[in-house]
Motif scaffolding. Structure first.
Motif, PDB file in Angstrom:
ATOM      1  N   LEU A  16      -5.360   6.260   2.715  1.00 29.71           N
ATOM      2  CA  LEU A  16      -5.085   4.699   3.136  1.00 29.71           C
ATOM      3  C   LEU A  16      -3.635   4.375   4.015  1.00 29.71           C
ATOM      4  N   ASN A  17      -2.896   5.514   3.673  1.00 29.00           N
ATOM      5  CA  ASN A  17      -1.515   5.629   4.355  1.00 29.00           C
ATOM      6  C   ASN A  17      -1.409   6.704   5.451  1.00 29.00           C
ATOM      7  N   ARG A  39       0.882  -1.168   0.030  1.00 23.63           N
ATOM      8  CA  ARG A  39      -0.104   0.027  -0.116  1.00 23.63           C
ATOM      9  C   ARG A  39       0.885   1.064   0.057  1.00 23.63           C
ATOM     10  N   ARG A  40       2.283   1.365   0.814  1.00 25.23           N
ATOM     11  CA  ARG A  40       2.947   2.383   0.791  1.00 25.23           C
ATOM     12  C   ARG A  40       3.822   2.525  -0.209  1.00 25.23           C
ATOM     13  N   HIS A  71       1.277   9.259  -3.581  1.00 28.30           N
ATOM     14  CA  HIS A  71       1.788   8.952  -1.720  1.00 28.30           C
ATOM     15  C   HIS A  71       3.409   8.695  -2.100  1.00 28.30           C
ATOM     16  N   LEU A  94      -7.258   9.038  -2.299  1.00 30.96           N
ATOM     17  CA  LEU A  94      -7.469   7.616  -1.643  1.00 30.96           C
ATOM     18  C   LEU A  94      -6.220   6.786  -1.150  1.00 30.96           C
ATOM     19  N   PRO A  95      -4.955   7.069  -1.998  1.00 30.68           N
ATOM     20  CA  PRO A  95      -3.552   6.405  -1.313  1.00 30.68           C
ATOM     21  C   PRO A  95      -3.153   7.189  -0.317  1.00 30.68           C
TER      22      PRO A  95
END
Length: 228
Positions: free
Chosen positions: A114-115, A86-87, A158, A110-111
Motif C-alpha cells: 500500500l505504501n 496509511r504511512r 512499514h 500488505l502495508p
C-alpha cells in the motif's frame, strides 16, 4: 527534508463523539510526543476503543481536531489524510483481523504494498516475531498467540511512527499475553515509534512508559510501576 523529530506525533484538540445522544468523548485534548509509549485505562464504555478508532480514521469525531504529524485529519483533504494514516499508523487489533485467504507473508506484506515500499522486510518482520519458516502458512494453521504475532508484524512492518494497540492480549492466555506485550514493547522501541495501548489490564498497562486514565473529565496520569 525538514526534521519532524520534535513535532508532536498526535494532537487531540477538543475532540467529542456521541452515539445516539450518549456522549462518549467530550472536549478531549491531549498531545503525544515523539517516542512516547502510553497505556490508556478506564471503565468499559468510557470511550477507549472509540478514541483509537477516531485516530485511525475508522470513525469521525463530531467536533474537534485530530492532527498526525501536524496535519489535521478532520479537514477537507481526505486524500492526504488517508495517505498519511496509511504511512504513519500501525494498528494492532484485539481480534487480529488477519486475512484468512492470504499467507502469513502476504498478510504482513500488505502495508508495504500500500505504501510502495520494498517487500523484503515482510519476511524479516515475521522472523522478528518468531515465525521464521512459516511464511507460506495460512492463518487457520496458527494459534491465537501466533495470529497476534502476525498482527504485530503487519502493524510494524512499514515502520510507522505511531502504533495503536486495542486490547491486543484480550484473547490470549496469561503466559502468551505477557510474551506478546514484551514483544510489542521491544518492537516499538527498536523502531523508535510512539504508541498508545488501550487495555483493561494493569499488567499490560505496566509495560508502557506512562499510564493514563480516561474518564468523562478527559485523560489524566496514573501512577503505577512499569514492568522492566
Amino acid at each position: 527534508m525538514h526534521d519532524d523529530k520534535n513535532k508532536p506525533v498526535l494532537e487531540l484538540c477538543a475532540v467529542s463523539k456521541a452515539y445516539a445522544n450518549r456522549h462518549v468523548l467530550s472536549n478531549l485534548s491531549y498531545t503525544l510526543a515523539a517516542g512516547e509509549y502510553v497505556a490508556i485505562m478506564g471503565d468499559s464504555g468510557v470511550g477507549k476503543s472509540t478514541l483509537l478508532n477516531l485516530i485511525a480514521g475508522l470513525d469521525a469525531p463530531d467536533s474537534g481536531d485530530i492532527r498526525l504529524n501536524g496535519l489535521a485529519l478532520t479537514g477537507d483533504d481526505d486524500e492526504a489524510a488517508t495517505a498519511l494514516r496509511r504511512r504513519f499508523l500501525g494498528f494492532i487489533f484485539q481480534a487480529f483481523h488477519v486475512l484468512p485467504h492470504l499467507t502469513l507473508l502476504q498478510n504482513v506484506s500488505l502495508p508495504l504494498l500500500l505504501n510502495g515500499l520494498p517487500l523484503e522486510r515482510a519476511a524479516v518482520m515475521l522472523a522478528s516475531v518468531g515465525l521464521q519458516g512459516r511464511e507460506q502458512d495460512f492463518p487457520f494453521q496458527l494459534s491465537g498467540g501466533e495470529l497476534q504475532r502476525v498482527a504485530i508484524a503487519r502493524a510494524l512492518v512499514h515502520r510507522p511512527r505511531l502504533i495503536l494497540a486495542d486490547e491486543p492480549t484480550g484473547n490470549l492466555d496469561p503466559d502468551t499475553a505477557e510474551e506478546i506485550l514484551q514483544l510489542i514493547r521491544a518492537e516499538i522501541k527498536a523502531n523508535a515509534a510512539s504508541a498508545i495501548l488501550v487495555t483493561h489490564s494493569q499488567a499490560a498497562a505496566a509495560t508502557a512508559d506512562k499510564i493514563l486514565l480516561l474518564d468523562r473529565y478527559g485523560l489524566a496520569p496514573l501512577t503505577m510501576e512499569r514492568t522492566p
